[in-house]
Design an enzyme around this catalytic site. Structure first.
Site, PDB file in Angstrom:
ATOM      1  N   TYR A   1      17.673  30.115   8.291  1.00  0.00           N
ATOM      2  CA  TYR A   1      16.560  30.970   8.830  1.00  0.00           C
ATOM      3  C   TYR A   1      16.622  30.814  10.235  1.00  0.00           C
ATOM      4  O   TYR A   1      16.812  29.829  10.971  1.00  0.00           O
ATOM      5  CB  TYR A   1      15.198  30.246   8.157  1.00  0.00           C
ATOM      6  CG  TYR A   1      15.102  30.561   6.772  1.00  0.00           C
ATOM      7  CD1 TYR A   1      15.134  31.736   6.166  1.00  0.00           C
ATOM      8  CD2 TYR A   1      14.992  29.442   5.908  1.00  0.00           C
ATOM      9  CE1 TYR A   1      15.208  31.942   4.728  1.00  0.00           C
ATOM     10  CE2 TYR A   1      14.894  29.565   4.637  1.00  0.00           C
ATOM     11  CZ  TYR A   1      14.879  30.793   3.885  1.00  0.00           C
ATOM     12  OH  TYR A   1      14.810  31.045   2.475  1.00  0.00           O
TER      13      TYR A   1
ATOM     14  N   LYS B   1       0.980  -1.190  -0.021  1.00  0.00           N
ATOM     15  CA  LYS B   1      -0.305   0.013  -0.151  1.00  0.00           C
ATOM     16  C   LYS B   1       0.841   1.194  -0.107  1.00  0.00           C
ATOM     17  O   LYS B   1       2.090   1.197   0.300  1.00  0.00           O
ATOM     18  CB  LYS B   1      -0.935  -0.011   1.099  1.00  0.00           C
ATOM     19  CG  LYS B   1      -0.039   0.030   2.691  1.00  0.00           C
ATOM     20  CD  LYS B   1      -0.949  -0.199   3.781  1.00  0.00           C
ATOM     21  CE  LYS B   1      -0.263  -0.011   5.037  1.00  0.00           C
ATOM     22  NZ  LYS B   1      -0.909  -0.619   6.246  1.00  0.00           N
TER      23      LYS B   1
ATOM     24  N   ARG C   1     -10.300   0.643  14.826  1.00  0.00           N
ATOM     25  CA  ARG C   1     -10.215   1.091  13.549  1.00  0.00           C
ATOM     26  C   ARG C   1     -11.171   0.547  12.774  1.00  0.00           C
ATOM     27  O   ARG C   1     -12.450   0.498  13.080  1.00  0.00           O
ATOM     28  CB  ARG C   1      -8.942   0.978  12.939  1.00  0.00           C
ATOM     29  CG  ARG C   1      -8.200   2.218  11.986  1.00  0.00           C
ATOM     30  CD  ARG C   1      -6.661   2.045  11.698  1.00  0.00           C
ATOM     31  NE  ARG C   1      -6.567   0.879  10.982  1.00  0.00           N
ATOM     32  CZ  ARG C   1      -5.290   0.646  10.442  1.00  0.00           C
ATOM     33  NH1 ARG C   1      -4.336   1.327  10.463  1.00  0.00           N
ATOM     34  NH2 ARG C   1      -4.839  -0.379   9.603  1.00  0.00           N
TER      35      ARG C   1
ATOM     36  N   MET D   1      14.045  24.605   2.284  1.00  0.00           N
ATOM     37  CA  MET D   1      13.169  23.747   1.293  1.00  0.00           C
ATOM     38  C   MET D   1      14.180  22.960   0.563  1.00  0.00           C
ATOM     39  O   MET D   1      14.139  21.949   0.108  1.00  0.00           O
ATOM     40  CB  MET D   1      12.479  24.861   0.328  1.00  0.00           C
ATOM     41  CG  MET D   1      11.376  24.120  -0.361  1.00  0.00           C
ATOM     42  SD  MET D   1      10.356  25.292  -1.282  1.00  0.00           S
ATOM     43  CE  MET D   1       9.512  26.041  -0.007  1.00  0.00           C
TER      44      MET D   1
HETATM   45  C1  LIG Z   1      -0.200  -1.598   6.835  1.00  0.00           C
HETATM   46  C2  LIG Z   1      -0.924  -2.896   7.123  1.00  0.00           C
HETATM   47  C3  LIG Z   1      -0.181  -4.042   7.465  1.00  0.00           C
HETATM   48  C4  LIG Z   1       1.373  -3.898   7.520  1.00  0.00           C
HETATM   49  O1  LIG Z   1       1.862  -3.433   8.767  1.00  0.00           O
HETATM   50  P1  LIG Z   1       3.307  -3.614   9.120  1.00  0.00           P
HETATM   51  O2  LIG Z   1       3.633  -2.900  10.427  1.00  0.00           O
HETATM   52  O3  LIG Z   1       4.064  -2.531   8.028  1.00  0.00           O
HETATM   53  O4  LIG Z   1       3.865  -4.864   8.782  1.00  0.00           O
HETATM   54  C5  LIG Z   1      -0.683  -5.370   7.665  1.00  0.00           C
HETATM   55  N1  LIG Z   1      -2.324  -5.253   7.720  1.00  0.00           N
HETATM   56  C6  LIG Z   1      -2.850  -4.052   7.434  1.00  0.00           C
HETATM   57  C7  LIG Z   1      -4.309  -4.146   7.775  1.00  0.00           C
HETATM   58  C8  LIG Z   1      -2.194  -2.952   7.199  1.00  0.00           C
HETATM   59  O5  LIG Z   1      -3.017  -1.900   7.157  1.00  0.00           O
END
Ligand SMILES: *Cc1c(COP(=O)(O)O)cnc(C)c1O
Length: 392
Positions: A283, A56, A154, A331
């Protein structure tokens, strides 16, 4: 418009997006290291346990398609993505392995999700209905993973809601409920009592559902931390993310396997100067020299995802030695002190993330200066800079 950087910026099919392009900054992604890490994690699982590589958020900033291709090539059983668009990009790139949309979908996305054979984390009845309708229209079945909230607070149905929900799903034979899924809140901590309670909840719901005739063959809860420390949490499939990219889920924990860092960031010194005592840097004049000071100016800044929170806190590596950041990160520019390295000249290589001789700066080092986690560091750097791939 073609970009004019000297690096091979985009592998074929990688979507071109607006980027800060500078040949003074080099972000490298080592796909050989990614493959190595995959094999290490695979080795921690019993034979038969499937592995979903979580890619992801553009593979945590490492690039969705190159990472996905490398992991699929190693034999990953599943890919986990955050959006319909990421799933579709995998299909357009010709990847045929199962893909799970970890956040689920909106009802309007059901048609394209089914069309691309993407499986869906499910926790809404309107989405179930939309998926069933799309599957019926396309003459397919839609794979879903029922998301349960066992204590993450969640996404997902509460355990008590799972049963009524499953009963409603009986109206939709076009849905194939592959399994239950849940997420762990504190699996990275050494103290495991909360995690064990989450597991207990999960096993309880799973068992009750199976007693009612649901097979749920592909149930899963383990992230990187649980993959590594809790074999009881593996079930049929594990879902590691961060450890594939070479970092432990929590910085202070010692890993049982040797992981290789995948992302590195380097630049070179743009100017060296000698400042007298009493000179202020950058800065806000937040750093003032007390002695003669050799200062190196680096062409990297928060436009490159190099956080302004590193100001007066972070370090870089030059000739295998640490050089502290002086004053505020700008920047496009950052200043480091090199008084202890009097031979440093303009053009000298500088490591911002990665290895220099025997010294190393890790994602967790950078995260510590900015009070965040390595995940966010990789995303910020990977999103802001063109990526050059090694080990393809
Ligand atoms: C991001 C995520 C993972 C992976 O988590 P890590 O801590 O990076 O191993 C697994 N399951 C779900 C639902 C996630 O959102």
């Amino acid at each position: 418009m073609p970009l004019t950087s000297p690096f091979n910026l985009f592998p074929p099919n990688d979507k071109v997006k607006p980027l800060i392009v500078s040949s003074m900054v080099d972000l490298a992604v080592d796909l050989g290291a990614l493959r190595h890490n995959y094999r290490q994690l695979r080795g921690l699982c019993a034979p038969g346990v499937k592995l979903m590589a979580v890619v992801k958020a553009d593979a945590y900033g490492h690039g969705l398609l190159p990472a996905a291709r490398a992991l699929a090539g190693e034999g990953a059983d599943y890919l986990g993505v955050g959006s319909l668009e990421e799933g579709q990009a995998l299909r357009q790139a010709g990847l045929t392995l199962p893909v799970l949309l970890l956040l689920g979908i909106l009802p309007a996305e059901a048609g394209p999700a089914v069309g691309a054979d993407l499986e869906v984390a499910l926790f809404r009845l309107d989405v179930a209905q939309a998926l069933a309708a799309a599957a019926a229209a396309q003459g397919k079945r839609a794979g879903v993973h029922l998301k349960v909230d066992t204590g993450m607070g969640r996404l997902g149905l509460l355990p008590a809601e799972v049963f009524p929900f499953l009963e409603r799903l009986r109206a939709y034979p076009q849905l194939e409920v592959r399994g239950l899924t849940s997420h762990l809140a504190v699996a990275d901590q050494e103290e495991k009592s909360y995690t064990l309670r989450q597991l207990e909840q999960f096993v309880g719901v799973l068992k009750a559902a199976r007693d009612q005739g649901w097979a749920l063959p592909l149930s899963h809860i383990a992230n990187s931390a649980a993959l590594w420390e809790l074999k009881d949490a593996h079930f049929a499939l594990v879902r590691p993310g961060i450890m594939l990219y070479g970092s432990p889920p929590a910085p202070e924990r010692h890993l049982p396997v040797e992981l290789q860092p995948v992302m590195s960031l380097t630049t070179q010194v743009l100017q060296v100067k000698r400042l007298p005592p009493g000179a202020s840097i950058s800065y806000g004049c937040t750093f003032t020299t007390t002695d003669d000071c050799n200062l190196a100016v680096l062409p990297v800044g928060y436009a490159n995802g190099f956080s302004r929170l590193f100001s007066n806190r972070g370090e870089v590596l030059i000739r295998g030695q640490r050089a502290p950041i002086r004053g505020r990160v700008c920047m496009n520019l950052t200043m480091v002190e090199v008084t202890h390295l009097p031979e440093v000249r303009a053009g000298e290589p500088v490591v911002l993330l990665g290895q220099s001789d025997n010294a190393r700066l890790t994602g967790d080092d950078l995260a510590g200066w900015a009070q965040t986690i390595s995940y966010e560091i990789y995303l910020a750097l990977g999103n802001a800079n063109p990526r050059r791939y090694l080990g393809e």
